[in-house]
Design an enzyme around this catalytic site. Structure first.
Site, PDB file in Angstrom:
ATOM      1  CB  SER A 181      -3.830  -5.040   9.414  1.00 57.71           C
ATOM      2  OG  SER A 181      -4.299  -6.432   9.378  1.00 57.71           O
ATOM      3  NE  ARG A 241      -3.801   0.060   0.372  1.00 62.02           N
ATOM      4  CZ  ARG A 241      -4.743  -0.343  -0.622  1.00 62.02           C
ATOM      5  NH1 ARG A 241      -5.257   0.653  -1.434  1.00 62.02           N
ATOM      6  NH2 ARG A 241      -5.285  -1.434  -0.608  1.00 62.02           N
ATOM      7  CG  HIS A 277      -5.974  -0.673   3.489  1.00 60.08           C
ATOM      8  ND1 HIS A 277      -5.395   0.569   3.507  1.00 60.08           N
ATOM      9  CD2 HIS A 277      -7.099  -0.805   2.430  1.00 60.08           C
ATOM     10  CE1 HIS A 277      -6.181   1.334   2.557  1.00 60.08           C
ATOM     11  NE2 HIS A 277      -6.981   0.627   1.921  1.00 60.08           N
ATOM     12  CB  CYS A 278      -0.429  -2.320   5.610  1.00 63.06           C
ATOM     13  SG  CYS A 278      -1.135  -1.165   6.880  1.00 63.06           S
ATOM     14  CB  ILE A 279      -0.066  -6.562   3.083  1.00 64.22           C
ATOM     15  CG1 ILE A 279      -1.261  -7.298   3.210  1.00 64.22           C
ATOM     16  CG2 ILE A 279       0.815  -6.324   4.385  1.00 64.22           C
ATOM     17  CD1 ILE A 279      -1.050  -8.810   3.560  1.00 64.22           C
TER      18      ILE A 279
END
Length: 333
Positions: free
Chosen positions: A323, A88, A325-327
Site C-alpha cells: 500500500s 520503500r 507506505h510500500c510505494i
C-alpha cells in the site's frame, strides 16, 4: 550513517512515490491502481505538504503520468526504470537532513519477485536527489524496519532473520549491521508478520512508531480476522519492551481492516498500518470497511492532532502486495 534515521513524522524536503507503470504486472488492476496512486499524490502535494517526486518506471507510462499531473504544484514526474513500484524496499534510506543515504542489496524479497531494474532503484534515486549513497553489502528492504528517530528500530524476525535474505544472520549479526549502516542504538524484535505477506512479514504492515515511545499496532476487527493471534502477540511483546532511551513502549491499538480476501477468498495482507506520515497529513489506506477505517483514523488523530488524517482507498494497490507506505520513501529536511 553516524546519526539515526529521522522519524517519519519529522519534516521532509520531498517524498518519492512509485507510479504503476507495467501493464503485464497489474493487468486489469493497472488503471484502478493508477487512480489510487493519483489520489495519494494529489493529497501529498496539497498546500504546505510534500514536494512529490513521482518515479515512472517505463517509458510508455511517461506521457500519461505527465498529463495527469500537468499544472499540479508540488509534483515532479521523474523518468526512471524499475521492476515495480515498491520504492520503500528498493530505494535508499535517507539520513538526517538527507546529507547521505544508505543503500542495500536487493534480491526480490528473498528471490520471490526478481524484476529487472529493481536492484538499480537506489542508485537512480540517489542520483536524481543529488544525495551520496553509502552502499552496504547485505540484503535489506526499507519496509522491514521502522524508526523512532532516536535510534530505536522495530523489525520482525520472520523477515530480517529469514535465510532467504542473509544466510546465517542471528539477532546479534543483524543488530551489528543495523548499527553500522543506520546508527541503530536498539533493535526491537517482533515475531511473525501478516498471513500471506510475500515480504515475509514486513513491519510496516504490522506495527509502526507514531511518536517517541509509542507504537501503533492492529487489533482484530470483525469475525474471521486471520491475523487475530498475530496482533495480540505483537501488542503483548511491545508492552514488555523499552526503547533506546529506556522508556517503556506505549501501545496504541487500531482496528485492522478485518478479513480482506482475493478473488479466491484467500486472505491478503491488508493493513491500516501501511499509513504514510507526510508534512501536514497522515494518509491511511482503506479496504472497503468504512467503520474500521474511521476508527483507525480517529486513533491516529489522537497522536497527530495537528495533521489532517486522510483515508484513501488502496484496494487495487493491495492486489500488487502493498500500500501507500510500500510505494513511497521520504527525503528528510
Amino acid at each position: 550513517m553516524t546519526t539515526p534515521v529521522p522519524a517519519e513524522w519529522s519534516p521532509h524536503r520531498a517524498m518519492w512515490v512509485g507510479w504503476p507503470s507495467h501493464s503485464e504486472l497489474w493487468e486489469d488492476n493497472l488503471e484502478p491502481a493508477q487512480a489510487e496512486v493519483e489520489a495519494l499524490v494529489r493529497a501529498l502535494a496539497g498546500p504546505g505538504r510534500e514536494q512529490v517526486k513521482l518515479l515512472v518506471g517505463k517509458p510508455e507510462a511517461l506521457d500519461d503520468a505527465r498529463a495527469r499531473f500537468a499544472g499540479v504544484d508540488g509534483v515532479e514526474v521523474v523518468d526512471g526504470r524499475f521492476g515495480d513500484i515498491w520504492l520503500r524496499d528498493t530505494g535508499p534510506i535517507f539520513g538526517a537532513g538527507s546529507a547521505s543515504a544508505a543503500a542495500f542489496r536487493f534480491n526480490g524479497w528473498g528471490g520471490k519477485y526478481e524484476l529487472e531494474y529493481d536492484d538499480t532503484v537506489a542508485t537512480q534515486i540517489g542520483e536524481a536527489s543529488g544525495v551520496p549513497l553509502t552502499r552496504n553489502d547485505f540484503i535489506l528492504e526499507g519496509g522491514a524496519l521502522d524508526h523512532d528517530g532516536k535510534g530505536t528500530i522495530l523489525t520482525t524476525r520472520q523477515c530480517l532473520l529469514n535465510p532467504n535474505r542473509n544466510a546465517g544472520w542471528t539477532e546479534a549479526k543483524a543488530e551489528a549491521a543495523l548499527t553500522d549502516s543506520l546508527a541503530a542504538r536498539k533493535v526491537l524484535w517482533l515475531g511473525d508478520g501478516l498471513l500471506n505477506d510475500h515480504t515475509d512479514g514486513h513491519v510496516d504492515n504490522l506495527a509502526r512508531f507514531v511518536a517517541p515511545g509509542v507504537v501503533a499496532c492492529p487489533i482484530a476487527w470483525g469475525r474471521g480476522d486471520p491475523n487475530d493471534d498475530v496482533y495480540d502477540a505483537v501488542a503483548k511483546a511491545l508492552s514488555e519492551m523499552t526503547d533506546a532511551e529506556g522508556q517503556p513502549i506505549q501501545v496504541l491499538r487500531l482496528p485492522s481492516p478485518g478479513f480482506v480476501g482475493d478473488e479466491d477468498e484467500k486472505p491478503v495482507p491488508a493493513s491500516h498500518m501501511n499509513f504514510l506520515i507526510a508534512n501536514g497529513a497522515v494518509i491511511v489506506p482503506t479496504y472497503g470497511d468504512d467503520r474500521a477505517a474511521d476508527l483507525a483514523c480517529q486513533g491516529l488523530k489522537t497522536v497527530y492532532p495537528d495533521r489532517e488524517i486522510i483515508p484513501l482507498p488502496s484496494i487495487a494497490i493491495l492486489s500488487g502486495g502493498g500500500s501507500f507506505h510500500c510505494i513511497s520513501q521520504q527525503e528528510p529536511a
